[in-house]
Design a protein around this motif. Structure first.
Motif, short mmCIF file in Angstrom:
data_model
loop_
_atom_site.label_atom_id
_atom_site.label_comp_id
_atom_site.label_asym_id
_atom_site.label_seq_id
_atom_site.Cartn_x
_atom_site.Cartn_y
_atom_site.Cartn_z
N VAL A 132 25.60 52.67 41.66
CA VAL A 132 24.80 53.21 40.57
C VAL A 132 25.68 53.70 39.42
CG1 VAL A 132 22.85 53.83 42.03
CG2 VAL A 132 24.72 55.46 41.73
N ASP A 133 26.96 54.00 39.74
CA ASP A 133 27.88 54.45 38.69
C ASP A 133 28.64 53.30 38.06
OD1 ASP A 133 29.46 53.76 40.85
OD2 ASP A 133 30.73 55.55 40.76
N GLY A 134 28.32 52.06 38.45
CA GLY A 134 29.01 50.90 37.91
C GLY A 134 30.36 50.65 38.54
N GLY A 135 30.69 51.40 39.59
CA GLY A 135 32.02 51.30 40.19
C GLY A 135 32.10 50.27 41.30
N PHE A 136 33.33 49.81 41.55
CA PHE A 136 33.61 48.91 42.66
C PHE A 136 34.97 49.27 43.25
CE2 PHE A 136 35.84 46.91 39.17
CZ PHE A 136 37.01 46.41 39.74
N LYS A 137 35.21 48.83 44.48
CA LYS A 137 36.50 49.04 45.12
C LYS A 137 36.75 47.89 46.08
CE LYS A 137 39.25 52.45 47.69
NZ LYS A 137 39.24 53.81 48.31
N LEU A 138 37.90 47.26 45.93
CA LEU A 138 38.30 46.12 46.76
C LEU A 138 39.56 46.49 47.53
CD1 LEU A 138 38.03 43.01 47.45
CD2 LEU A 138 39.67 42.66 45.60
N THR A 139 39.54 46.25 48.83
CA THR A 139 40.73 46.44 49.67
C THR A 139 41.20 45.08 50.14
OG1 THR A 139 39.87 48.57 50.43
CG2 THR A 139 41.68 47.62 51.67
N THR A 140 42.44 44.74 49.83
CA THR A 140 42.95 43.41 50.15
C THR A 140 44.47 43.50 50.31
OG1 THR A 140 43.00 41.09 49.40
CG2 THR A 140 43.03 42.78 47.68
N ILE A 141 45.18 42.42 50.07
CA ILE A 141 46.64 42.42 50.07
C ILE A 141 47.13 41.86 48.74
CG2 ILE A 141 46.79 42.12 52.57
CD1 ILE A 141 47.66 39.18 51.94
N VAL A 142 48.39 42.13 48.43
CA VAL A 142 48.99 41.53 47.24
C VAL A 142 49.12 40.03 47.49
CG1 VAL A 142 51.06 41.43 45.80
CG2 VAL A 142 50.25 43.64 46.68
N PRO A 143 48.53 39.19 46.64
CA PRO A 143 48.59 37.74 46.88
C PRO A 143 49.99 37.20 46.73
CG PRO A 143 47.67 38.20 44.71
CD PRO A 143 47.80 39.53 45.40
N GLY A 144 50.27 36.14 47.47
CA GLY A 144 51.56 35.50 47.38
C GLY A 144 51.66 34.56 46.20
N LEU A 145 52.84 34.00 46.01
CA LEU A 145 53.11 33.08 44.91
C LEU A 145 53.05 31.64 45.39
CD1 LEU A 145 56.17 34.98 43.40
CD2 LEU A 145 53.92 34.77 42.33
N TYR A 146 52.66 30.76 44.48
CA TYR A 146 52.74 29.33 44.75
C TYR A 146 53.18 28.63 43.47
CZ TYR A 146 47.92 29.35 42.90
OH TYR A 146 46.80 29.53 42.14
N PRO A 147 53.67 27.40 43.56
CA PRO A 147 54.29 26.75 42.39
C PRO A 147 53.39 26.75 41.16
CG PRO A 147 54.73 25.48 44.36
CD PRO A 147 53.76 26.56 44.77
N GLY A 148 53.97 27.12 40.03
CA GLY A 148 53.30 27.03 38.74
C GLY A 148 52.51 28.25 38.32
N ARG A 149 52.26 29.22 39.23
CA ARG A 149 51.43 30.36 38.90
C ARG A 149 52.15 31.68 39.16
NH1 ARG A 149 46.24 30.51 38.15
NH2 ARG A 149 47.01 32.18 36.80
N THR A 150 51.78 32.68 38.38
CA THR A 150 52.21 34.03 38.65
C THR A 150 51.23 34.66 39.63
OG1 THR A 150 52.95 36.10 37.61
CG2 THR A 150 50.91 35.11 36.74
N ARG A 151 51.48 35.88 40.06
CA ARG A 151 50.60 36.56 41.02
C ARG A 151 49.28 36.91 40.35
NH1 ARG A 151 53.53 38.15 45.38
NH2 ARG A 151 55.38 38.45 44.08
N HIS A 152 48.15 36.66 41.01
CA HIS A 152 46.85 36.88 40.37
C HIS A 152 45.72 36.96 41.39
CE1 HIS A 152 47.08 32.51 40.91
NE2 HIS A 152 45.75 32.51 40.93
#
Length: 274
Positions: A132-152
């Protein structure tokens, strides 16, 4: 505009993001900036919301979906499912008048710590709705890298009855930010170490017109069905329930209470066409 306006005025958001990207401290004079430009500092809580988040900037910019999106992700706020550095991403979803929007669908997907996407199951994939406050929260891990892309991170964001925003979120101080052709500094999260891993913040601004004042929760008349269909706003649906809408059949994928804007064609995370 998020760099300089046509008058040459550099927006507060630009200065903040530039400071974050460079690993610099945020100038104290900018600490009262809009919520979208919140920053996290060691030992400090996120800044309080300010009355107006419009400093001449556009809504959150879109980015390409990429080849790894899958519909019908599970509804969950934790994607922890394998090794990696714990990452918590929190924030709010606002409309154009800086009012929070409740019931917004956020569908996240990302690579694992080795830079691989799960294309057979739903590891590191999931959707949730803002409170109701417009908030969100995601729990995950820092994504790894693969050729051609930065972390995202990938995300689709949709307010009730509005178009889907597909975009990506980035990490500051990543060497590949300088070589990734898709990288956009406007989509930088603010990130710090904490909580046994990393903590990040990002606020989305959707192109949703708003009057000043709280955003009302979408309502619908539960007795009204769409022409030629059995889907009904206000009704509770469970996995496996079948409905029709607009002349086509759909099967429910996730338990939810239907509301205006979440008609089956609009939310592939909740309904599968048959």
């Amino acid at each position: 505009m998020d760099s300089e306006t046509s008058t040459g005025h550099v927006t507060r958001k630009t200065v903040l993001r530039a400071a974050v990207a460079a690993g610099m401290a945020v100038p104290a004079v900018l600490m009262g900036v809009p919520a979208l430009a919140r920053t996290l500092t060691d030992g400090a809580a996120p800044l309080d919301l300010t009355p107006d988040c419009d400093d001449g900037d556009d809504p959150t910019p879109p980015q390409m979906e990429g080849p790894y999106f899958k519909p019908a992700s599970p509804q969950r706020s934790s994607l922890l499912d394998g090794p990696g550095t714990r990452l918590t991403v929190s924030g709010y979803v606002f409309g154009r008048a800086c009012r929070p929007i409740s019931g917004v669908l956020l569908d996240f997907w990302q690579a694992d710590t080795n830079g691989a996407y799960d294309n057979t199951g739903f590891k590191f994939r999931g959707h949730q709705f803002t409170g109701v406050d417009g908030g969100f929260k995601l729990t995950t891990i820092v994504p790894g890298l693969y050729p051609g892309r930065t972390r995202h991170l990938h995300v689709k964001v949709q307010a009730p009855g509005r178009p889907v925003l597909t975009t990506q979120l980035y990490f500051p101080n990543e060497p590949r930010n300088n070589t990734d052709s898709l990288f956009d500094a406007r989509l930088l999260m603010t990130v710090r170490d904490g909580g046994g891993g990393r903590e990040a913040a990002f606020d989305f601004v959707l192109d949703v017109p708003q009057d000043p004042g709280p955003t009302p929760t979408p309502t619908a008349t539960p007795t009204t069905a769409p022409p030629g269909g059995t889907w009904t706003a206000g009704r509770a649906y469970r996995p496996g329930d079948a409905v029709t809408y607009g002349g086509r059949g759909y099967v429910c994928l996730q338990t939810h209470t239907a509301q205006a804007g979440w008609e089956p064609p609009n939310v592939p995370a909740l309904w599968r066409a048959v």
